[in-house]
Design a protein around this motif. Structure first.
Motif, PDB file in Angstrom:
ATOM      1  N   ASP A   1      45.292  23.619   5.885  1.00  0.00           N
ATOM      2  CA  ASP A   1      44.044  24.314   6.187  1.00  0.00           C
ATOM      3  C   ASP A   1      44.106  25.065   7.513  1.00  0.00           C
ATOM      4  OD1 ASP A   1      41.823  23.330   4.106  1.00  0.00           O
ATOM      5  OD2 ASP A   1      43.199  21.684   4.526  1.00  0.00           O
ATOM      6  N   ASP A   2      44.970  24.633   8.407  1.00  0.00           N
ATOM      7  CA  ASP A   2      45.121  25.312   9.693  1.00  0.00           C
ATOM      8  C   ASP A   2      46.449  24.883  10.295  1.00  0.00           C
ATOM      9  OD1 ASP A   2      44.558  26.950  11.828  1.00  0.00           O
ATOM     10  OD2 ASP A   2      42.676  25.976  12.359  1.00  0.00           O
ATOM     11  N   TYR A   3      46.805  25.485  11.405  1.00  0.00           N
ATOM     12  CA  TYR A   3      48.077  25.186  12.068  1.00  0.00           C
ATOM     13  C   TYR A   3      47.844  25.241  13.565  1.00  0.00           C
ATOM     14  CZ  TYR A   3      47.835  30.075  13.022  1.00  0.00           C
ATOM     15  OH  TYR A   3      47.376  31.293  13.461  1.00  0.00           O
ATOM     16  N   LEU A   4      48.725  24.586  14.312  1.00  0.00           N
ATOM     17  CA  LEU A   4      48.675  24.636  15.770  1.00  0.00           C
ATOM     18  C   LEU A   4      50.093  24.429  16.286  1.00  0.00           C
ATOM     19  CD1 LEU A   4      46.654  24.881  18.128  1.00  0.00           C
ATOM     20  CD2 LEU A   4      46.516  22.396  18.154  1.00  0.00           C
ATOM     21  N   PRO A   5      50.624  25.385  17.052  1.00  0.00           N
ATOM     22  CA  PRO A   5      51.986  25.222  17.569  1.00  0.00           C
ATOM     23  C   PRO A   5      52.033  24.239  18.734  1.00  0.00           C
ATOM     24  CG  PRO A   5      51.068  27.325  18.292  1.00  0.00           C
ATOM     25  CD  PRO A   5      50.064  26.712  17.356  1.00  0.00           C
ATOM     26  N   LYS A   6      53.140  23.500  18.819  1.00  0.00           N
ATOM     27  CA  LYS A   6      53.389  22.621  19.963  1.00  0.00           C
ATOM     28  C   LYS A   6      54.118  23.405  21.055  1.00  0.00           C
ATOM     29  CE  LYS A   6      53.845  18.047  17.784  1.00  0.00           C
ATOM     30  NZ  LYS A   6      54.776  16.925  17.579  1.00  0.00           N
ATOM     31  N   PRO A   7      53.873  23.094  22.326  1.00  0.00           N
ATOM     32  CA  PRO A   7      52.857  22.171  22.847  1.00  0.00           C
ATOM     33  C   PRO A   7      51.463  22.784  22.728  1.00  0.00           C
ATOM     34  CG  PRO A   7      53.957  23.269  24.649  1.00  0.00           C
ATOM     35  CD  PRO A   7      54.671  23.706  23.400  1.00  0.00           C
ATOM     36  N   PHE A   8      50.458  21.929  22.606  1.00  0.00           N
ATOM     37  CA  PHE A   8      49.101  22.420  22.420  1.00  0.00           C
ATOM     38  C   PHE A   8      48.164  21.764  23.423  1.00  0.00           C
ATOM     39  CE2 PHE A   8      49.776  18.797  19.620  1.00  0.00           C
ATOM     40  CZ  PHE A   8      48.723  17.960  19.964  1.00  0.00           C
ATOM     41  N   GLU A   9      47.031  22.408  23.633  1.00  0.00           N
ATOM     42  CA  GLU A   9      45.984  21.835  24.471  1.00  0.00           C
ATOM     43  C   GLU A   9      45.114  20.931  23.601  1.00  0.00           C
ATOM     44  OE1 GLU A   9      45.380  21.979  27.672  1.00  0.00           O
ATOM     45  OE2 GLU A   9      47.133  23.248  28.074  1.00  0.00           O
ATOM     46  N   PRO A  10      44.862  19.694  24.015  1.00  0.00           N
ATOM     47  CA  PRO A  10      44.020  18.795  23.218  1.00  0.00           C
ATOM     48  C   PRO A  10      42.657  19.402  22.889  1.00  0.00           C
ATOM     49  CG  PRO A  10      45.120  17.562  24.945  1.00  0.00           C
ATOM     50  CD  PRO A  10      45.416  19.017  25.199  1.00  0.00           C
ATOM     51  N   ARG A  11      42.094  20.206  23.814  1.00  0.00           N
ATOM     52  CA  ARG A  11      40.781  20.800  23.551  1.00  0.00           C
ATOM     53  C   ARG A  11      40.841  21.758  22.373  1.00  0.00           C
ATOM     54  NH1 ARG A  11      36.870  21.532  21.821  1.00  0.00           N
ATOM     55  NH2 ARG A  11      34.864  22.208  22.651  1.00  0.00           N
ATOM     56  N   GLU A  12      41.951  22.493  22.240  1.00  0.00           N
ATOM     57  CA  GLU A  12      42.063  23.411  21.101  1.00  0.00           C
ATOM     58  C   GLU A  12      42.221  22.624  19.808  1.00  0.00           C
ATOM     59  OE1 GLU A  12      44.537  27.286  19.433  1.00  0.00           O
ATOM     60  OE2 GLU A  12      45.252  26.260  21.252  1.00  0.00           O
ATOM     61  N   LEU A  13      42.985  21.539  19.846  1.00  0.00           N
ATOM     62  CA  LEU A  13      43.114  20.695  18.657  1.00  0.00           C
ATOM     63  C   LEU A  13      41.751  20.165  18.243  1.00  0.00           C
ATOM     64  CD1 LEU A  13      44.805  19.150  16.552  1.00  0.00           C
ATOM     65  CD2 LEU A  13      45.076  17.329  18.245  1.00  0.00           C
ATOM     66  N   ALA A  14      40.969  19.688  19.196  1.00  0.00           N
ATOM     67  CA  ALA A  14      39.634  19.168  18.886  1.00  0.00           C
ATOM     68  C   ALA A  14      38.766  20.251  18.262  1.00  0.00           C
ATOM     69  CB  ALA A  14      38.979  18.620  20.148  1.00  0.00           C
ATOM     70  N   ALA A  15      38.822  21.463  18.801  1.00  0.00           N
ATOM     71  CA  ALA A  15      38.001  22.557  18.279  1.00  0.00           C
ATOM     72  C   ALA A  15      38.397  22.915  16.853  1.00  0.00           C
ATOM     73  CB  ALA A  15      38.129  23.780  19.188  1.00  0.00           C
ATOM     74  N   ARG A  16      39.691  22.972  16.598  1.00  0.00           N
ATOM     75  CA  ARG A  16      40.147  23.323  15.251  1.00  0.00           C
ATOM     76  C   ARG A  16      39.805  22.219  14.250  1.00  0.00           C
ATOM     77  NH1 ARG A  16      43.753  27.607  14.623  1.00  0.00           N
ATOM     78  NH2 ARG A  16      44.276  28.684  16.561  1.00  0.00           N
ATOM     79  N   LEU A  17      39.927  20.976  14.667  1.00  0.00           N
ATOM     80  CA  LEU A  17      39.561  19.869  13.781  1.00  0.00           C
ATOM     81  C   LEU A  17      38.065  19.890  13.464  1.00  0.00           C
ATOM     82  CD1 LEU A  17      41.727  17.013  15.316  1.00  0.00           C
ATOM     83  CD2 LEU A  17      41.952  17.945  12.999  1.00  0.00           C
ATOM     84  N   GLN A  18      37.255  20.169  14.464  1.00  0.00           N
ATOM     85  CA  GLN A  18      35.813  20.240  14.229  1.00  0.00           C
ATOM     86  C   GLN A  18      35.476  21.354  13.246  1.00  0.00           C
ATOM     87  OE1 GLN A  18      34.700  20.515  18.419  1.00  0.00           O
ATOM     88  NE2 GLN A  18      33.666  18.548  18.289  1.00  0.00           N
ATOM     89  N   THR A  19      36.174  22.479  13.357  1.00  0.00           N
ATOM     90  CA  THR A  19      35.938  23.595  12.437  1.00  0.00           C
ATOM     91  C   THR A  19      36.331  23.207  11.017  1.00  0.00           C
ATOM     92  OG1 THR A  19      36.306  25.225  14.185  1.00  0.00           O
ATOM     93  CG2 THR A  19      36.517  25.991  11.918  1.00  0.00           C
ATOM     94  N   ILE A  20      37.491  22.581  10.860  1.00  0.00           N
ATOM     95  CA  ILE A  20      37.940  22.144   9.536  1.00  0.00           C
ATOM     96  C   ILE A  20      36.946  21.156   8.929  1.00  0.00           C
ATOM     97  CG2 ILE A  20      39.668  20.737   8.340  1.00  0.00           C
ATOM     98  CD1 ILE A  20      41.784  21.975  10.091  1.00  0.00           C
ATOM     99  N   LEU A  21      36.507  20.209   9.720  1.00  0.00           N
ATOM    100  CA  LEU A  21      35.599  19.182   9.215  1.00  0.00           C
ATOM    101  C   LEU A  21      34.233  19.756   8.852  1.00  0.00           C
ATOM    102  CD1 LEU A  21      36.594  16.370  11.709  1.00  0.00           C
ATOM    103  CD2 LEU A  21      36.976  16.333   9.233  1.00  0.00           C
ATOM    104  N   ARG A  22      33.786  20.770   9.583  1.00  0.00           N
ATOM    105  CA  ARG A  22      32.510  21.395   9.249  1.00  0.00           C
ATOM    106  C   ARG A  22      32.583  22.092   7.901  1.00  0.00           C
ATOM    107  NH1 ARG A  22      32.089  22.951  14.750  1.00  0.00           N
ATOM    108  NH2 ARG A  22      32.995  24.975  14.254  1.00  0.00           N
TER     109      ARG A  22
END
Length: 237
Positions: free
Chosen positions: A100-121
């Motif tokens: 459903d989405d992707y995030l390259p490493k290394p990543f900022e935890p805040r961006e991971l949280a934002a993307r997860l919230q979007t997916i869950l919504r």
């Protein structure tokens, strides 16, 4: 609190990440092997997976492919893939396999949280119906296709079409305004939010996946240099 399962062989990642995500009502649990992930999925309910691309036993791409191709109840769980590089090929492959989405490493935890919230919504689960439940929104009916908005189900003459959360949201967005042309940027902003990095190839991949699942219906029309629109006529009453 949403429950997340991290599949990553970096054991040092889970602790600090779980502590950070807890600020956003996201409860992160972790396993280091795909086989352990399958055991947890069979025994417990999770709201989303965070899946690393490089894993023992099988890589994350193969795990995602098997997950989506299987018949298990959790096959449609939202998946955010982590890639070791910001390589476009990794992103494309992950999306083609059903992430459903992707995030390259290394990543900022805040961006991971934002993307997860979007997916869950956008992939929220519909609560079980009860006799006292009020009537939900009416289905959208077209020639050869029905979208049951209340149950988040898509049906054709061949039965229910299994879609990922992102595929369903894309179809619903277009079907609610038949004939309207949505640009790739319009679609990305609707599905991921205004702060999302624009990756127009992702839209082409989603449309291609959706078309394959809805064949032989010609549901989506491409307008060169403009975007996509929903092309089926409404079903006569």
């Amino acid at each position: 609190m949403h429950r997340l399962l991290l599949i990553d062989d970096d054991e040092a990642l889970a602790g600090p990440l779980a502590q950070y995500l807890a600020r956003f009502d996201l409860r992160l649990e972790a396993v280091t092997r795909p086989s352990a992930a399958l055991e947890r999925l069979a025994a417990e309910r999770f709201d989303a997976l965070v899946l690393d691309g490089m894993l023992p036993e099988m890589d994350g791409f193969e795990f995602c492919r098997r997950l989506r191709a299987g018949s298990d109840p959790w096959r449609d769980i939202p998946v955010l893939m982590l890639t070791a590089r910001g390589d476009l090929t990794d992103r494309v492959v992950g999306l083609e396999l059903g992430a459903d989405d992707y995030l390259p490493k290394p990543f900022e935890p805040r961006e991971l949280a934002a993307r997860l919230q979007t997916i869950l919504r956008r992939t929220r689960l519909t609560p079980p119906a009860t006799p006292a439940a009020p009537a939900g929104p009416l289905p959208l009916r077209f020639e050869g296709l029905e979208i049951d908005v209340a149950r988040r189900e898509v049906r054709t003459q061949n039965g229910i079409v299994e879609l990922t959360g992102t595929e369903y949201e894309l179809l619903l967005m277009l079907a609610r305004e038949p004939g309207r042309v949505f640009s790739r940027d319009d679609i990305l902003n609707r599905l991921r939010g205004q702060e999302a990095e624009l990756f127009t190839r992702a839209v082409d991949i989603l449309v291609s996946r959706l078309r394959r699942k809805l064949e032989p219906l010609a549901v989506l029309k491409t307008l060169r240099n403009a975007g996509y629109c929903f092309a089926l006529p409404e079903r006569a009453a």
